[in-house]
Design a protein around this motif. Structure first.
Motif, PDB file in Angstrom:
ATOM      1  N   GLY A  13      59.701  50.377  57.357  1.00 55.80           N
ATOM      2  CA  GLY A  13      58.921  51.713  57.892  1.00 55.80           C
ATOM      3  C   GLY A  13      60.097  52.873  58.439  1.00 55.80           C
ATOM      4  N   THR A  15      60.591  55.695  61.644  1.00 54.07           N
ATOM      5  CA  THR A  15      60.440  56.347  62.938  1.00 54.07           C
ATOM      6  C   THR A  15      61.379  57.662  63.106  1.00 54.07           C
ATOM      7  OG1 THR A  15      59.888  56.009  65.271  1.00 54.07           O
ATOM      8  CG2 THR A  15      61.917  54.997  64.540  1.00 54.07           C
ATOM      9  N   THR A  36      55.884  48.106  64.992  1.00 52.70           N
ATOM     10  CA  THR A  36      54.725  48.671  64.039  1.00 52.70           C
ATOM     11  C   THR A  36      54.222  47.663  62.926  1.00 52.70           C
ATOM     12  OG1 THR A  36      55.545  50.863  65.237  1.00 52.70           O
ATOM     13  CG2 THR A  36      53.971  50.810  63.153  1.00 52.70           C
ATOM     14  N   ALA A  37      55.372  47.440  62.282  1.00 44.21           N
ATOM     15  CA  ALA A  37      55.120  46.799  60.975  1.00 44.21           C
ATOM     16  C   ALA A  37      54.516  45.389  61.407  1.00 44.21           C
ATOM     17  CB  ALA A  37      56.659  46.163  60.227  1.00 44.21           C
ATOM     18  N   LYS A  38      54.696  44.646  62.314  1.00 40.10           N
ATOM     19  CA  LYS A  38      54.303  43.479  62.813  1.00 40.10           C
ATOM     20  C   LYS A  38      52.719  43.578  63.117  1.00 40.10           C
ATOM     21  CE  LYS A  38      57.959  40.449  64.154  1.00 40.10           C
ATOM     22  NZ  LYS A  38      58.831  39.945  65.268  1.00 40.10           N
ATOM     23  N   ALA A  39      52.429  44.609  63.763  1.00 41.56           N
ATOM     24  CA  ALA A  39      51.062  45.003  64.406  1.00 41.56           C
ATOM     25  C   ALA A  39      50.278  45.438  63.279  1.00 41.56           C
ATOM     26  CB  ALA A  39      51.112  46.261  65.359  1.00 41.56           C
ATOM     27  N   SER A  40      50.538  46.053  62.207  1.00 44.92           N
ATOM     28  CA  SER A  40      49.809  46.410  61.050  1.00 44.92           C
ATOM     29  C   SER A  40      49.318  45.302  60.370  1.00 44.92           C
ATOM     30  CB  SER A  40      50.636  47.250  60.125  1.00 44.92           C
ATOM     31  OG  SER A  40      51.582  46.675  59.241  1.00 44.92           O
ATOM     32  N   GLY A  41      50.178  44.224  60.205  1.00 45.42           N
ATOM     33  CA  GLY A  41      49.808  42.943  59.426  1.00 45.42           C
ATOM     34  C   GLY A  41      49.751  43.143  58.065  1.00 45.42           C
ATOM     35  N   LYS A  42      50.138  44.421  57.599  1.00 46.03           N
ATOM     36  CA  LYS A  42      50.427  44.399  56.035  1.00 46.03           C
ATOM     37  C   LYS A  42      51.438  43.838  55.391  1.00 46.03           C
ATOM     38  CE  LYS A  42      47.903  49.094  56.288  1.00 46.03           C
ATOM     39  NZ  LYS A  42      48.243  50.358  56.389  1.00 46.03           N
TER      40      LYS A  42
END
Length: 115
Positions: A13, A15, A36-42
């Motif tokens: 990602g 920022t 953010t990448a971990k939180a999105s779970g995508k």
């Protein structure tokens, strides 16, 4: 080397950052991107990063579609993150709006990060 080196990575990602360079600045930016990448779970997008004296060419690994072509003159900083040993990041100026952006990538091996 003049032709460029190809790396198969996963794009984590981007920022926005306030300054064009700095270890603490980039470390904080990478920390935000990782969170953010971990939180999105995508699943992370698989990309091919071509690094040459002209700059960086980023394309999608599966579709071969060009994502971004960054001139060497717009790249102000590159780093192998200390806290996340498989993360490579660079800071570049956005061509359209002049924003400074930190982009982070997940590498498969530590050696790839330093390369």
């Amino acid at each position: 080397l003049l032709e460029g080196m190809l790396f198969s990575l996963k794009y984590m990602g981007m920022t926005l950052v306030e300054q064009p360079k700095g270890e603490e600045l980039s470390a904080a930016a990478v920390k935000r991107i990782v969170a953010t990448a971990k939180a999105s779970g995508k699943k992370l997008q698989k990309v091919t990063l071509k690094v040459s004296p002209r700059g960086i060419v980023l394309s999608d690994s599966s579709t071969k579609e060009l994502i971004e072509n960054i001139s060497i003159y717009r790249i102000s900083y590159c780093t192998a993150d200390k806290a996340h040993d498989k993360v490579f990041a660079y800071i570049a100026q956005n061509q359209l709006n002049e924003n400074l952006e930190c982009h982070a990538f997940l590498c498969t091996k530590r050696k790839m990060v330093s390369a």
